[in-house]
Design a protein around this motif. Structure first.
Motif, short mmCIF file in Angstrom:
data_model
loop_
_atom_site.label_atom_id
_atom_site.label_comp_id
_atom_site.label_asym_id
_atom_site.label_seq_id
_atom_site.Cartn_x
_atom_site.Cartn_y
_atom_site.Cartn_z
N LEU A 1 3.54 11.69 1.22
CA LEU A 1 4.05 11.02 2.41
C LEU A 1 5.56 10.88 2.24
O LEU A 1 6.03 10.27 1.28
CB LEU A 1 3.40 9.64 2.56
CG LEU A 1 3.97 8.72 3.64
CD1 LEU A 1 3.82 9.33 5.03
CD2 LEU A 1 3.29 7.35 3.60
N GLU A 2 6.33 11.50 3.17
CA GLU A 2 7.79 11.44 3.09
C GLU A 2 8.32 10.46 4.12
O GLU A 2 8.08 10.63 5.32
CB GLU A 2 8.40 12.83 3.34
CG GLU A 2 8.02 13.86 2.31
CD GLU A 2 8.96 15.08 2.33
OE1 GLU A 2 9.93 15.07 3.12
OE2 GLU A 2 8.70 16.01 1.55
N TYR B 1 3.39 9.82 -3.46
CA TYR B 1 2.34 10.78 -3.83
C TYR B 1 1.01 10.07 -3.69
O TYR B 1 0.76 9.08 -4.39
CB TYR B 1 2.57 11.28 -5.25
CG TYR B 1 3.86 12.10 -5.35
CD1 TYR B 1 3.80 13.48 -5.13
CD2 TYR B 1 5.07 11.51 -5.61
CE1 TYR B 1 4.97 14.24 -5.18
CE2 TYR B 1 6.23 12.25 -5.67
CZ TYR B 1 6.18 13.62 -5.45
OH TYR B 1 7.31 14.36 -5.50
N VAL B 2 0.20 10.57 -2.76
CA VAL B 2 -1.03 9.83 -2.39
C VAL B 2 -2.19 10.79 -2.19
O VAL B 2 -1.99 11.96 -1.88
CB VAL B 2 -0.80 9.05 -1.07
CG1 VAL B 2 0.22 7.95 -1.27
CG2 VAL B 2 -0.36 10.00 0.04
N PRO B 3 -3.43 10.32 -2.34
CA PRO B 3 -4.59 11.19 -2.10
C PRO B 3 -4.76 11.45 -0.61
O PRO B 3 -5.19 12.52 -0.21
CB PRO B 3 -5.77 10.42 -2.65
CG PRO B 3 -5.29 9.02 -2.90
CD PRO B 3 -3.81 9.00 -2.87
N HIS B 4 -4.41 10.47 0.24
CA HIS B 4 -4.62 10.63 1.68
C HIS B 4 -3.39 10.11 2.42
O HIS B 4 -3.16 8.91 2.50
CB HIS B 4 -5.89 9.87 2.10
CG HIS B 4 -6.40 10.31 3.42
ND1 HIS B 4 -5.78 9.97 4.61
CD2 HIS B 4 -7.47 11.09 3.76
CE1 HIS B 4 -6.44 10.52 5.61
NE2 HIS B 4 -7.48 11.21 5.13
N GLY B 5 -2.64 11.00 3.03
CA GLY B 5 -1.35 10.66 3.60
C GLY B 5 -1.40 9.69 4.77
O GLY B 5 -0.66 8.71 4.81
N GLU B 6 -2.31 9.97 5.72
CA GLU B 6 -2.31 9.14 6.93
C GLU B 6 -2.76 7.72 6.63
O GLU B 6 -2.24 6.76 7.20
CB GLU B 6 -3.17 9.78 8.01
CG GLU B 6 -2.39 10.95 8.61
CD GLU B 6 -3.16 11.69 9.69
OE1 GLU B 6 -4.24 11.22 10.10
OE2 GLU B 6 -2.65 12.74 10.11
N ALA C 1 -0.55 4.30 7.28
CA ALA C 1 -1.04 3.12 7.99
C ALA C 1 -0.86 1.86 7.13
O ALA C 1 -0.42 0.81 7.61
CB ALA C 1 -2.52 3.30 8.36
N ALA C 2 -1.16 2.00 5.83
CA ALA C 2 -1.06 0.86 4.92
C ALA C 2 0.38 0.38 4.80
O ALA C 2 0.66 -0.82 4.82
CB ALA C 2 -1.60 1.24 3.54
N VAL C 3 1.30 1.34 4.71
CA VAL C 3 2.70 1.00 4.59
C VAL C 3 3.18 0.29 5.86
O VAL C 3 3.90 -0.70 5.80
CB VAL C 3 3.53 2.28 4.31
CG1 VAL C 3 5.02 2.01 4.50
CG2 VAL C 3 3.26 2.80 2.92
N HIS C 4 2.74 0.84 6.99
CA HIS C 4 3.10 0.23 8.27
C HIS C 4 2.59 -1.20 8.35
O HIS C 4 3.32 -2.11 8.77
CB HIS C 4 2.54 1.07 9.42
CG HIS C 4 3.06 0.69 10.77
ND1 HIS C 4 4.25 1.17 11.26
CD2 HIS C 4 2.57 -0.18 11.70
CE1 HIS C 4 4.47 0.64 12.45
NE2 HIS C 4 3.45 -0.18 12.74
N ALA C 5 1.34 -1.38 7.95
CA ALA C 5 0.73 -2.70 7.97
C ALA C 5 1.50 -3.69 7.09
O ALA C 5 1.56 -4.88 7.38
CB ALA C 5 -0.72 -2.62 7.50
N ALA C 6 2.12 -3.16 6.02
CA ALA C 6 2.87 -4.01 5.10
C ALA C 6 4.25 -4.33 5.65
O ALA C 6 5.06 -4.97 4.99
CB ALA C 6 2.99 -3.36 3.73
N GLY C 7 4.55 -3.82 6.86
CA GLY C 7 5.80 -4.17 7.50
C GLY C 7 6.96 -3.25 7.20
O GLY C 7 8.10 -3.53 7.56
N VAL C 8 6.70 -2.11 6.55
CA VAL C 8 7.78 -1.16 6.28
C VAL C 8 8.00 -0.31 7.53
O VAL C 8 7.05 0.21 8.10
CB VAL C 8 7.43 -0.27 5.06
CG1 VAL C 8 8.51 0.78 4.84
CG2 VAL C 8 7.23 -1.13 3.82
#
Lengths: 310, 259, 270
Positions: free
Chosen positions: A236-237, A268-273, A277-284
């Motif tokens: 995820l970039e 570097y993640v197993p599942h990008g999307e 979503a998780a990053v977005h939820a964390a407010g980034v």
């Protein structure tokens, strides 16, 4: 040779030094018949030195090496008779025409006049140079010269083809044509050893490869295997406005590995999307986000670092 | 249009290059005339003695030879420096292409190259002259005029060879042919080692065409060991050749660099 | 395991000779198909010298004593010297400029080493070509001499094989020297070696012109020995002492070949 395996090329503890400088510092390699084997690495990693030792034009400093079951130090000419070599820089004979390059080179192998004449016609066809057969080498484009060099390496129907950065400096059309030709040779059962620093090329061509850095092998496997072992499935970039990237610690929980670059952050993640979503939820809130599959390039940069090598 | 400052910038670039690379040609350009002087002036000169003085109009053979060798050396330098190096500027090193990517014009590149080769032959000629003087080859300060005549002769040949080189697409064997069939016979049949009057009558008109013969006559006159009757003709001939060579070079450079 | 011992190969590392040096001759011949006028016309150079110096300087000198004391015309005196010098020049040019180009610029020898050919094949093949070229020039120049009436003895026929030996020796040593050159700038040294020999090696006047000390120096130069051989053969003044001059070139050729092959080995098989 005792203790050596059955591969076409077997190296054990192979070393090469030039004075005090050690270009190759003890590598283990085994290339099986029919396989396409790659050496990856940044400039100065020791790839070309290794290739020269396998091509029997550079005596090893230490360790063991067998090529086509023979010792290069003692039987160089006999081994070279069965090799095809494509050097990093084209060294065609510029005083000869395209066809003469193939015929004269074939004669160096001791092939008969009649044989090289027929073979040259066949190879011109293979390299798509038939209509340029009587041109001077100087007048050819970069891609044509490269094709001629590869055709020349096939004049003795080699058991093993050595290609040192075969497509460097070529345009995409020429690269794809070359890849297609090399694939055809692989289907015909010609064993190939390739060095490259194009990751897409390695993924396209190689069954198995090693990554070299600083004269040693740092990883070995199939392209897919290396990605699995050294990277995640996806990357995820995230791009941020300048100086507004969140601290790495904030992103760390959402990825296996986080890499902070001047202009973006790689997760570097197993599942990008899902990660996005998780990053977005964390407010980034990045400017943009891109999900892509992990590539050999990620593996390469992880293993050999991002610092420029000169 | 050719501007003086454009030519000067090209000349400066060449001189900066030469400061790093002068050693490559130092031995041959300075030593060559000296070796010929020793071999023919002293070695051969000792054989011929009085008989030679008839041919040289009473001058010592060594002193008679020295100004001619300056001219011969300038011609050889001029011809060589304008062959492979000029083709390299177009084709291998591509320095001309780099120069004309700036405000410098192709014609200025040509004249700058000529200015550099002329400056170089003046420099090596001056050094040779000092060495020749040490071996007793100089009797009059007029020999400084011989140096000027020699440099002019070199420039005439250089300008013509430069124009030729600018038309070559690859080296092939053309330069080889120029050296073998033009420059070498010119150095042998222009009266350097013996007066052309000793040659068969049908060969002599060839010498009249040769810039080196005119330059040699001029250089000998300046040193006080030659005839004075045709001096202006010699000078005019050489100047016209410089003009033709420069004009053609500028045209060919412009055609090749702006095509 | 021992390397097969044949000829000179015992002096050289194993695997450096495939016995296929003739393939390089074939390559050179193919490459010269387009440039043969340049190759062939090389014999014109000594002819120009002979015409110019023979007539022009000859008018100043008159005659000179030949090797056996008989007076020779100046043209007959310098012609054998020019024959020797042309064998030297042709061979040295081929073995220095052309070899350097293939070694460093076009990387032709690297391409050859990707085949069974070894450094000894390359050295012998290139020297062989220089030899053929030298032989061609010598034949041409000898014919000119004969037509001009400058050959006065049937011994002159032997000048051809001697020219080949001289060319071989100069080519071998030239090639060995080329292996030490780092850039084109170093080629000034070739001029520095060849030009003084041409001018002072008794091509244009006899040894007796020099003071005794200089005579000894000149007698060490290879070209001097070649000139002595040629002058003896074309004038028929043959004597046993000429075997000494021949021996000089045999030694020079052997040392040159071994040295050249070893240096090529060291440079190409790093």
């Amino acid at each position: 040779m005792p203790g050596m395996g059955e591969g076409l090329v077997v190296a054990r503890g192979l070393r090469k030094s030039f004075g005090a400088f050690e270009a190759v510092r003890g590598i283990e390699v085994e290339v099986a018949e029919g396989e396409v084997f790659g050496f990856l690495g940044p400039n100065g990693a020791g790839k070309s030195s290794t290739m020269r030792m396998i091509a029997c034009v550079s005596p090893r400093s230490a360790g063991e090496l067998s090529v086509l079951g023979r010792d290069p130090d003692r039987e160089g000419p006999r081994i070279r008779a069965r090799l095809g070599v494509v050097p990093q820089l084209d060294n065609l004979d510029i005083e000869l025409s395209v066809r003469e390059n193939l015929e004269v080179y074939g004669r160096y192998f001791g092939l008969s006049r009649r044989h090289v004449r027929a073979k040259a016609g066949e190879l011109l066809e293979f390299a798509r140079l038939t209509d340029r057969a009587d041109a001077k080498v100087d007048a050819l484009s970069g891609g044509m010269k490269r094709r001629l060099t590869i055709a020349r390496a096939l004049v003795n129907d080699p058991d093993l083809l050595l290609l040192d950065e075969p497509t460097t400096g070529l345009d995409p059309q020429a690269r794809h044509l070359l890849w297609e030709r090399l694939y055809r040779l692989k289907r015909e059962g010609v064993t190939q050893i390739i060095t490259t620093h194009y990751m897409d090329e390695a993924e396209q061509l190689c069954d198995r490869l090693v990554v070299m850095d600083g004269g040693v092998i740092v990883a070995e496997g199939s392209p897919a295997g290396l990605i699995e072992r050294w990277s995640t499935r996806e990357v995820l970039e995230l791009r941020f406005p300048s100086d507004a990237a969140p601290p790495v610690a904030e992103l760390q929980p959402h990825a296996e590995r986080v890499e902070l670059l001047p202009d973006r952050v790689l997760l570097y993640v197993p599942h990008g999307e899902r990660a996005q979503a998780a990053v977005h939820a964390a407010g980034v809130r990045p400017l943009s986000a891109l999900v892509r599959r992990s590539s050999l390039e990620d593996v390469f940069l992880r293993l050999t670092g991002r610092t420029l090598v000169d | 249009m050719v501007r003086v400052h454009g030519v000067a910038r090209v000349l400066e670039a060449h001189l900066r290059w030469y400061r790093r690379n002068w050693r490559a040609t130092a031995i041959s350009s300075v030593l060559q005339p000296l070796l010929f002087l020793l071999a023919f002036g002293l070695g051969f000169g000792s054989l011929v003695g009085a008989r030679a003085q008839e041919a040289t109009g009473g001058a010592d053979y060594l002193v008679w030879l020295a100004p001619a060798l300056l001219a011969m050396s300038a011609v050889q330098t001029g011809a060589f420096e304008m062959s492979y190096p000029v083709l390299a500027g177009f084709k291998w090193r591509r320095t001309y292409e780099a120069m004309t990517a700036t405000p410098v014009e192709p014609g200025e590149v040509a004249l700058g190259q000529l200015a550099f080769v002329t400056a170089k032959s003046l420099l090596t000629g001056a050094v040779s002259l000092v060495v020749i003087a040490l071996f007793g080859g100089v009797r009059s300060v007029g020999v400084l005029g011989s140096l000027v005549a020699a440099v002019l002769t070199g420039a005439a040949v250089a300008a013509l060879v430069m124009a030729f080189a600018a038309t070559r697409q690859d080296e092939g064997t053309a330069f080889n042919a120029v050296f073998r069939f033009v420059v070498l016979p010119m150095t042998l049949f222009s009266g350097t080692f013996f007066p052309i009057a000793t040659l068969p009558g049908w060969v002599q008109p060839l010498a009249w065409v040769s810039p080196l013969w005119h330059g040699t006559e001029l250089a000998r006159w300046a040193a006080g060991v030659g005839a004075s009757d045709l001096v202006l003709l010699h000078l005019a001939y050489l100047l016209v050749l410089v003009g033709i060579g420069s004009g053609l070079s500028m045209r060919f450079f412009t055609r090749r660099l702006t095509a | 395991m021992t390397a097969p011992i044949s000829g000179l190969t015992w002096l050289l590392p194993a695997g450096s000779y495939a016995g296929r040096a003739r393939m390089l001759l074939l390559r050179s011949a193919t490459a010269s198909r387009r440039t043969w006028p340049a190759v062939v016309s090389g014999f014109a150079e000594p002819v120009f010298y002979l015409l110019a110096m023979g007539t022009g300087l000859g008018a100043l000198v008159g005659t000179l004593p030949g090797p056996d004391g008989r007076e020779l015309s100046y043209a007959a005196f310098i012609a054998p010297g020019l024959l020797a010098a042309s064998a030297m020049n042709g061979a040295v040019f081929d073995a220095t400029f052309n070899v350097f180009f293939k070694l460093r610029d076009s990387k032709l020898y690297d391409a050859m080493l990707a085949t069974p050919l070894g450094p000894v094949d390359i050295a012998l093949g290139e020297i062989g070509w220089a030899l053929l070229r030298g032989g061609l020039y010598a034949t041409g120049f000898l014919s000119v001499m004969a037509v001009a009436g400058l050959v006065t003895s049937p011994w002159a026929l032997l000048a051809l094989p001697v020219a080949l030996l001289v060319a071989f020796a100069f080519a071998a040593v030239g090639m060995a020297a080329t292996s030490f050159m780092r850039s084109w700038q170093d080629f000034d040294f070739v001029t520095l070696a060849v030009l003084p020999m041409f001018l002072f090696g008794t091509t244009f006047y006899p040894l007796s012109v020099y003071p005794p000390v200089v005579q000894v120096v000149v007698e060490c130069l290879p070209l001097y020995h070649a000139v002595e051989l040629m002058r003896g053969l074309t004038t028929g003044a043959v004597h046993w002492g000429m075997l000494g001059h021949l021996a000089y070139f045999v030694v020079m050729a052997l040392v040159g070949v071994v040295f050249a092959a070893r240096r090529l080995h060291a440079l190409l098989l790093r």
